[in-house]
Design a protein around this motif. Structure first.
Motif, PDB file in Angstrom:
ATOM      1  N   GLU A  59      -4.731  -4.178  -2.928  1.00  0.00           N
ATOM      2  CA  GLU A  59      -3.478  -4.714  -2.404  1.00  0.00           C
ATOM      3  C   GLU A  59      -2.420  -4.641  -3.498  1.00  0.00           C
ATOM      4  OE1 GLU A  59      -2.120  -8.646   0.005  1.00  0.00           O
ATOM      5  OE2 GLU A  59      -3.093  -9.033  -1.917  1.00  0.00           O
ATOM      6  N   ALA A  62       0.535  -9.379  -4.300  1.00  0.00           N
ATOM      7  CA  ALA A  62      -0.298 -10.510  -3.863  1.00  0.00           C
ATOM      8  C   ALA A  62       0.519 -11.658  -3.306  1.00  0.00           C
ATOM      9  CB  ALA A  62      -1.140 -11.025  -5.038  1.00  0.00           C
ATOM     10  N   GLY A  65      -1.246 -14.948  -2.339  1.00  0.00           N
ATOM     11  CA  GLY A  65      -2.651 -14.726  -2.021  1.00  0.00           C
ATOM     12  C   GLY A  65      -3.015 -14.791  -0.555  1.00  0.00           C
ATOM     13  N   SER A  67      -2.329 -12.761   2.149  1.00  0.00           N
ATOM     14  CA  SER A  67      -2.835 -11.551   2.800  1.00  0.00           C
ATOM     15  C   SER A  67      -4.163 -11.095   2.209  1.00  0.00           C
ATOM     16  CB  SER A  67      -1.799 -10.424   2.741  1.00  0.00           C
ATOM     17  OG  SER A  67      -1.293 -10.266   1.430  1.00  0.00           O
ATOM     18  N   SER A  68      -4.380 -11.302   0.913  1.00  0.00           N
ATOM     19  CA  SER A  68      -5.675 -10.910   0.342  1.00  0.00           C
ATOM     20  C   SER A  68      -6.794 -11.788   0.907  1.00  0.00           C
ATOM     21  CB  SER A  68      -5.639 -10.964  -1.188  1.00  0.00           C
ATOM     22  OG  SER A  68      -5.258 -12.230  -1.660  1.00  0.00           O
ATOM     23  N   CYS A  69      -6.496 -13.056   1.136  1.00  0.00           N
ATOM     24  CA  CYS A  69      -7.497 -13.939   1.752  1.00  0.00           C
ATOM     25  C   CYS A  69      -7.772 -13.547   3.200  1.00  0.00           C
ATOM     26  CB  CYS A  69      -7.042 -15.392   1.674  1.00  0.00           C
ATOM     27  SG  CYS A  69      -7.080 -16.101   0.005  1.00  0.00           S
ATOM     28  N   ILE A  81     -11.902  -7.037  -3.305  1.00  0.00           N
ATOM     29  CA  ILE A  81     -10.455  -6.820  -3.201  1.00  0.00           C
ATOM     30  C   ILE A  81      -9.834  -6.961  -4.584  1.00  0.00           C
ATOM     31  CG2 ILE A  81      -8.290  -7.687  -2.235  1.00  0.00           C
ATOM     32  CD1 ILE A  81      -9.886  -8.656   0.179  1.00  0.00           C
ATOM     33  N   THR A  82      -9.010  -5.979  -4.933  1.00  0.00           N
ATOM     34  CA  THR A  82      -8.195  -6.045  -6.135  1.00  0.00           C
ATOM     35  C   THR A  82      -6.752  -6.185  -5.698  1.00  0.00           C
ATOM     36  OG1 THR A  82      -9.720  -4.608  -7.353  1.00  0.00           O
ATOM     37  CG2 THR A  82      -7.490  -4.847  -8.242  1.00  0.00           C
ATOM     38  N   THR A  83      -6.048  -7.194  -6.201  1.00  0.00           N
ATOM     39  CA  THR A  83      -4.656  -7.394  -5.808  1.00  0.00           C
ATOM     40  C   THR A  83      -3.787  -7.501  -7.056  1.00  0.00           C
ATOM     41  OG1 THR A  83      -3.152  -8.736  -4.446  1.00  0.00           O
ATOM     42  CG2 THR A  83      -4.891  -9.917  -5.610  1.00  0.00           C
ATOM     43  N   ILE A  98      -6.522 -18.535  -3.608  1.00  0.00           N
ATOM     44  CA  ILE A  98      -7.752 -17.737  -3.499  1.00  0.00           C
ATOM     45  C   ILE A  98      -8.975 -18.624  -3.725  1.00  0.00           C
ATOM     46  CG2 ILE A  98      -9.079 -15.908  -4.639  1.00  0.00           C
ATOM     47  CD1 ILE A  98      -6.302 -14.500  -5.099  1.00  0.00           C
ATOM     48  N   ILE A 107     -12.138 -11.684  -4.751  1.00  0.00           N
ATOM     49  CA  ILE A 107     -10.789 -11.176  -5.011  1.00  0.00           C
ATOM     50  C   ILE A 107     -10.490 -11.246  -6.501  1.00  0.00           C
ATOM     51  CG2 ILE A 107      -8.325 -11.481  -4.552  1.00  0.00           C
ATOM     52  CD1 ILE A 107      -9.120 -12.857  -1.902  1.00  0.00           C
ATOM     53  N   LEU A 109      -7.397 -10.748  -9.151  1.00  0.00           N
ATOM     54  CA  LEU A 109      -5.941 -10.635  -9.252  1.00  0.00           C
ATOM     55  C   LEU A 109      -5.576 -10.062 -10.618  1.00  0.00           C
ATOM     56  CD1 LEU A 109      -3.313 -13.182  -8.019  1.00  0.00           C
ATOM     57  CD2 LEU A 109      -2.999 -11.970 -10.173  1.00  0.00           C
TER      58      LEU A 109
END
Length: 215
Positions: A59, A62, A65, A67-69, A81-83, A98, A107, A109
């Motif tokens: 992503e 971020a 956080g 949308s990554s969640c 996931i890498t954001t 997160i 995830i 970050l």
């Protein structure tokens, strides 16, 4: 609003509610005027991820956080996931959210400007979501192409700029003309890149979906 707001409100009313934790993260973001993905984009991401079952997601942008969640929940515990986030005040909020969602092991970050971070990543990623500085999408694209796997999907949010994208540059406020031109260049690049098949949806503030061909 690109699509009639009545349609959007009705369709969003049909979708399942978010979990209590994600609902809280969304509410807090909206109260703080943090731009997060819209409800219709939430459901698009959920659907694409459930369909394609990516295991390695990137992503760009971020924010706090949210949308990554969302993507972590949809992809399941096996996915990583890498954001990337550049705006320092939001980074501790994103990390706290997160952790609140129980996704801290899933995830990662990375702090920094994506233009500097992307060249350092190896990939490949089988799903990439871009929701960062719109004027930089065209500059991110060479690394995004390098990082996405064959058959992988690149989703880009906010590509229609509240409908301004169809206007002449002379109808755009002068301070926004550079972003307007760069977004047009980006959409042209996406739709004319022979390695990808792209569709652009008038959903939310415009979403592009690009699938890399399998060689």
């Amino acid at each position: 609003m690109i699509v009639d707001e009545r349609y959007t409100t009705y369709l969003n009313s049909l979708y399942p509610d978010l979990s209590p934790v994600l609902s809280d993260i969304r509410r807090e973001a909206l109260e703080a005027f943090v731009p997060i993905i819209r409800d219709e984009t939430v459901n698009l991401l959920r659907t694409l991820i459930k369909m394609n079952r990516p295991k390695n997601i990137l992503e760009v942008g971020a924010a706090v956080g949210f949308s990554s969640c969302i993507m972590a929940e949809a992809a399941g515990k096996a996915a990583k996931i890498t954001t990337i986030e550049n705006y320092e005040p939001r980074i501790p909020i994103a990390m706290a959210n997160i952790k609140k969602a129980g996704k801290e092991k899933q995830i990662t970050l990375i702090e920094g400007d994506a233009i500097d971070v992307l060249p350092t990543l190896q990939g490949p990623y089988d799903f990439i979501f871009m929701d960062a500085a719109k004027g930089q999408y065209i500059n991110f694209w060479p690394d995004i192409k390098r990082l996405i796997s064959d058959g992988g999907i690149v989703v880009t949010d906010n590509v229609l700029q509240d409908g301004d994208i169809i206007e002449s540059r002379y109808a755009i406020v002068r301070r926004n003309r550079t972003i307007h031109k760069r977004m047009r260049d980006y959409l042209y690049e996406l739709t004319h890149d022979k390695d990808f098949v792209t569709t652009i949806l008038p959903l939310g503030d415009g979403v592009s979906i690009s699938v890399k061909g399998i060689k």
